[in-house]
Motif scaffolding. Structure first.
Motif, PDB file in Angstrom:
ATOM      1  N   ALA A 168       0.872  -1.175   0.000  1.00 31.50           N
ATOM      2  CA  ALA A 168       0.000   0.000   0.000  1.00 31.50           C
ATOM      3  C   ALA A 168       0.906   1.220   0.000  1.00 31.50           C
ATOM      4  CB  ALA A 168      -0.908  -0.001   1.222  1.00 31.50           C
ATOM      5  N   ASP A 169       0.722   2.091  -0.992  1.00 32.06           N
ATOM      6  CA  ASP A 169       1.624   3.231  -1.123  1.00 32.06           C
ATOM      7  C   ASP A 169       0.882   4.412  -1.732  1.00 32.06           C
ATOM      8  OD1 ASP A 169       4.259   4.524  -1.108  1.00 32.06           O
ATOM      9  OD2 ASP A 169       4.143   4.347  -3.291  1.00 32.06           O
ATOM     10  N   ALA A 170       0.977   5.562  -1.079  1.00 28.74           N
ATOM     11  CA  ALA A 170       0.389   6.809  -1.582  1.00 28.74           C
ATOM     12  C   ALA A 170      -1.092   6.659  -1.912  1.00 28.74           C
ATOM     13  CB  ALA A 170       1.160   7.292  -2.813  1.00 28.74           C
ATOM     14  N   GLY A 171      -1.803   5.898  -1.090  1.00 29.83           N
ATOM     15  CA  GLY A 171      -3.237   5.741  -1.277  1.00 29.83           C
ATOM     16  C   GLY A 171      -3.640   4.694  -2.291  1.00 29.83           C
ATOM     17  N   GLU A 172      -2.670   4.017  -2.895  1.00 29.43           N
ATOM     18  CA  GLU A 172      -2.962   2.954  -3.845  1.00 29.43           C
ATOM     19  C   GLU A 172      -2.637   1.601  -3.211  1.00 29.43           C
ATOM     20  OE1 GLU A 172      -1.036   3.675  -7.557  1.00 29.43           O
ATOM     21  OE2 GLU A 172      -2.268   5.444  -7.994  1.00 29.43           O
ATOM     22  N   TYR A 173      -3.366   0.578  -3.650  1.00 29.57           N
ATOM     23  CA  TYR A 173      -3.225  -0.746  -3.047  1.00 29.57           C
ATOM     24  C   TYR A 173      -2.956  -1.783  -4.133  1.00 29.57           C
ATOM     25  CZ  TYR A 173      -5.110   1.351   1.181  1.00 29.57           C
ATOM     26  OH  TYR A 173      -5.298   2.145   2.288  1.00 29.57           O
ATOM     27  N   CYS A 174      -1.967  -2.633  -3.883  1.00 28.97           N
ATOM     28  CA  CYS A 174      -1.624  -3.694  -4.825  1.00 28.97           C
ATOM     29  C   CYS A 174      -1.835  -5.044  -4.149  1.00 28.97           C
ATOM     30  CB  CYS A 174      -0.182  -3.562  -5.294  1.00 28.97           C
ATOM     31  SG  CYS A 174       0.337  -4.887  -6.424  1.00 28.97           S
ATOM     32  N   TYR A 175      -2.686  -5.866  -4.751  1.00 30.79           N
ATOM     33  CA  TYR A 175      -2.981  -7.197  -4.227  1.00 30.79           C
ATOM     34  C   TYR A 175      -2.432  -8.271  -5.159  1.00 30.79           C
ATOM     35  CZ  TYR A 175      -6.110  -5.300  -0.698  1.00 30.79           C
ATOM     36  OH  TYR A 175      -6.613  -4.624   0.390  1.00 30.79           O
ATOM     37  N   GLY A 176      -2.077  -9.394  -4.574  1.00 25.12           N
ATOM     38  CA  GLY A 176      -1.694 -10.564  -5.345  1.00 25.12           C
ATOM     39  C   GLY A 176      -2.785 -11.610  -5.248  1.00 25.12           C
ATOM     40  N   ILE A 177      -3.077 -12.272  -6.354  1.00 27.46           N
ATOM     41  CA  ILE A 177      -4.104 -13.321  -6.398  1.00 27.46           C
ATOM     42  C   ILE A 177      -3.524 -14.523  -7.125  1.00 27.46           C
ATOM     43  CG2 ILE A 177      -6.451 -13.943  -7.093  1.00 27.46           C
ATOM     44  CD1 ILE A 177      -5.484 -10.305  -7.271  1.00 27.46           C
ATOM     45  N   THR A 178      -3.689 -15.710  -6.555  1.00 32.56           N
ATOM     46  CA  THR A 178      -3.174 -16.938  -7.162  1.00 32.56           C
ATOM     47  C   THR A 178      -4.248 -18.015  -7.155  1.00 32.56           C
ATOM     48  OG1 THR A 178      -0.875 -16.518  -6.498  1.00 32.56           O
ATOM     49  CG2 THR A 178      -1.472 -18.796  -6.966  1.00 32.56           C
ATOM     50  N   GLN A 179      -4.334 -18.755  -8.254  1.00 30.67           N
ATOM     51  CA  GLN A 179      -5.189 -19.938  -8.347  1.00 30.67           C
ATOM     52  C   GLN A 179      -4.271 -21.150  -8.291  1.00 30.67           C
ATOM     53  OE1 GLN A 179      -7.205 -20.410 -12.088  1.00 30.67           O
ATOM     54  NE2 GLN A 179      -8.687 -21.879 -11.291  1.00 30.67           N
ATOM     55  N   LEU A 180      -4.387 -21.941  -7.238  1.00 25.73           N
ATOM     56  CA  LEU A 180      -3.408 -23.000  -7.002  1.00 25.73           C
ATOM     57  C   LEU A 180      -3.709 -24.304  -7.728  1.00 25.73           C
ATOM     58  CD1 LEU A 180      -2.650 -22.522  -3.204  1.00 25.73           C
ATOM     59  CD2 LEU A 180      -1.210 -21.904  -5.148  1.00 25.73           C
ATOM     60  N   VAL A 181      -4.974 -24.604  -7.962  1.00 26.54           N
ATOM     61  CA  VAL A 181      -5.330 -25.861  -8.618  1.00 26.54           C
ATOM     62  C   VAL A 181      -5.746 -25.547 -10.050  1.00 26.54           C
ATOM     63  CG1 VAL A 181      -6.833 -27.879  -8.601  1.00 26.54           C
ATOM     64  CG2 VAL A 181      -6.100 -26.855  -6.449  1.00 26.54           C
TER      65      VAL A 181
END
Length: 207
Positions: A168-181
């Motif tokens: 989270a930086d300067a009001g912006e948010y970065c998420y990671g998403i993974t599909q494992l199967v």
């Protein structure tokens, strides 16, 4: 028998509603469930939103959304074109709380979280559901292929998704998403960046 469900009119509207909870990390950890959404927690709503966003990105169509689940699960992901639905069950990997947990890497903690839900009720509990792991611990290197190889067999769940904040930086948010199967050698993994105004997002597939 048809059940009544609650949903947002769009993912953009959902993001605006989720904004205060995204900005308040404490609520994602331990905030009260949403009564109007059948007891869904803010972190569960956020993870369901992230999954729908990356699916829409992959299919290049705004056809996935999520609703409450009147049967007691943690939300339903819906394909508006086919009517197909995925029941979701959620589990959180919390921030480190003691010295014992500090000795475990993130791969181990995610696998343990999956096992805890799998062992909760076995096949009867997990069959036909998507397991969603909300990663509240961003410490260490994320190695999705290694996690996928360590998933228990039989898994019982239809699939496992992992979602968590990367930065989270300067009001912006970065998420990671993974599909494992999946049928791919590399577990599909994306980053999703939410802009400062919470009215738009961008997605990049890493592998």
């Amino acid at each position: 028998m048809k059940h009544s469900v609650t949903k947002f009119t769009s993912l953009k509207v959902a993001l605006k509603e989720l904004k205060p909870f995204i900005k308040d990390g404490t609520h994602l950890q331990s905030g009260r469930p949403f009564t109007l959404f059948g007891g869904m927690r803010s972190r569960e709503a956020l993870a369901n939103w992230l999954i729908c966003a990356v699916l829409n990105f992959e299919y290049k169509a705004e056809k996935y959304f999520f609703t409450s689940d009147p049967t007691g699960a943690d939300g339903i992901v819906v394909n508006s074109e086919t009517g197909a639905t995925w029941l979701t069950e959620h589990v959180m990997v919390p921030q480190l709380r003691n010295s014992r947990e500090r000795n475990k890497d993130i791969v181990t903690r995610v696998v343990e979280a999956v096992n805890s839900k799998r062992d909760k009720g076995g096949l009867a509990y997990a069959s036909g559901k998507q397991l969603v792991v909300f990663l509240d611990d961003c410490r260490g290197e994320w190695r999705p292929n290694e996690v996928a190889k360590q998933l228990p067999q039989p898994l019982y769940f239809e699939d496992v998704w992992v979602a968590g904040l990367q930065i989270a930086d300067a009001g912006e948010y970065c998420y990671g998403i993974t599909q494992l199967v999946s049928a791919y050698e590399n577990a599909p993994t994306w980053t999703l960046n939410i802009n400062r105004g919470f009215e738009a997002w961008s997605i990049h597939r890493i592998q």
